[in-house]
Scaffold this motif. Structure first.
Motif, PDB file in Angstrom:
ATOM      1  N   ARG A  39       0.836  -1.197   0.000  1.00 32.07           N
ATOM      2  CA  ARG A  39       0.000   0.000   0.000  1.00 32.07           C
ATOM      3  C   ARG A  39       0.876   1.254   0.000  1.00 32.07           C
ATOM      4  O   ARG A  39       1.803   1.377   0.807  1.00 32.07           O
ATOM      5  N   GLY A  40       0.584   2.151  -0.897  1.00 34.00           N
ATOM      6  CA  GLY A  40       1.300   3.422  -0.940  1.00 34.00           C
ATOM      7  C   GLY A  40       2.606   3.380  -1.704  1.00 34.00           C
ATOM      8  O   GLY A  40       3.315   4.388  -1.777  1.00 34.00           O
ATOM      9  N   LEU A  41       2.938   2.212  -2.301  1.00 32.54           N
ATOM     10  CA  LEU A  41       4.166   2.108  -3.079  1.00 32.54           C
ATOM     11  C   LEU A  41       3.863   1.268  -4.318  1.00 32.54           C
ATOM     12  O   LEU A  41       3.639   0.069  -4.223  1.00 32.54           O
ATOM     13  N   GLY A  42       3.862   1.910  -5.480  1.00 32.10           N
ATOM     14  CA  GLY A  42       3.494   1.218  -6.712  1.00 32.10           C
ATOM     15  C   GLY A  42       4.567   0.256  -7.181  1.00 32.10           C
ATOM     16  O   GLY A  42       5.741   0.389  -6.844  1.00 32.10           O
ATOM     17  N   ILE A  43       4.151  -0.712  -8.013  1.00 34.54           N
ATOM     18  CA  ILE A  43       5.114  -1.705  -8.494  1.00 34.54           C
ATOM     19  C   ILE A  43       6.181  -1.057  -9.376  1.00 34.54           C
ATOM     20  O   ILE A  43       7.323  -1.526  -9.420  1.00 34.54           O
ATOM     21  N   HIS A  44       5.836   0.024 -10.062  1.00 31.59           N
ATOM     22  CA  HIS A  44       6.835   0.695 -10.895  1.00 31.59           C
ATOM     23  C   HIS A  44       7.860   1.429 -10.026  1.00 31.59           C
ATOM     24  O   HIS A  44       9.050   1.492 -10.373  1.00 31.59           O
TER      25      HIS A  44
END
Length: 235
Positions: A39-44
């Motif tokens: 949550r709060g940290l995208g895979i990109h």
């Protein structure tokens, strides 16, 4: 092609599996791993910040990547590393923790490990004759103008600035993170890794890492159990 001598936990160790999930690549098989859902940290974002440590794999470097000297062979390196590992008593790092390392993050011992420091120094001395001399380009990539006198001397004597008294054991988890993102990244990493850091980390193998091609990712070439055969404990 280059080699490196490192420590990394066994293939089935929970820390190895968590690190593979975070970095997106298994250091043993070389296979890519789906990134975690955080949550709060995208895979990109994760892919961007882990690009450098993903290439080198989850490990703590003891002897930095080197090309083999002209009169040396992989078979001889393997033979001597097997013999060397048998002379070293296995030990534990009581606790590892997430730490800021300049503008990046990695895992480090909560208290300095003199045993790991001694192991790294011993390996560097014992295997330096396997290392081809640095090229001018390799020296320049080390940014010699930014080094202290001791680090500069290490670079020219041992092929890397951060050895001997300048050595600090660390297992990198990110590349450089922007100042505004440091607090958020630190929270994410602590939450993600701390369950796998509850127990001491056994140091019972020395890993020979191998670079795939020129500039490719590193993976574990072979694990060399530490200690005499009769005294080894099953991990």
């Amino acid at each position: 092609m280059r080699y490196a001598i490192c420590f990394t936990p066994s293939a089935s160790d929970p820390l190895t599996l968590v690190a593979a999930n975070w970095l997106g690549r298994n250091v043993y098989s070389g296979e890519m791993v789906d990134p975690p859902a955080i949550r709060g940290l995208g895979i990109h974002e994760i892919a961007f910040h882990t690009a450098v440590p993903r290439r080198y794999g989850f490990n703590g470097t003891l002897k930095a990547p080197f090309r083999l000297a002209e009169d040396m062979s992989e078979a001889a390196l393997l033979r001597d590393l097997m013999r060397f590992s048998g002379t070293v008593t296995p030990f534990e790092i009581p606790r590892m923790e997430v730490a800021r390392l300049g503008g990046a993050f990695g895992l480090v011992p909560s208290e300095p490990s003199q045993q790991m420091h001694f192991l790294a120094a011993s390996l560097i001395q014992a295997f330096d004759h396997y290392r081809a001399p640095l090229t001018e380009a390799e020296i320049e990539r080390s940014d010699p103008d930014s080094l202290s006198a001791a680090q500069f001397a290490n670079l020219h004597r041992w092929g890397h600035p951060h050895v001997m008294d300048e050595f600090r054991f660390q297992m990198m988890l990110t590349g450089t993170v922007g100042p505004a993102d440091l607090p958020r990244m630190e929270r994410v990493l602590r939450d993600f890794f701390e369950p796998a850091l509850a127990e001491p980390v056994p140091v019972s193998n020395i890993a020979l890492m191998m670079e795939e091609g020129t500039g490719g990712p590193f993976r574990v070439h072979s694990l060399h159990p530490m200690g005499k055969v009769s005294a080894r404990k099953i991990a």
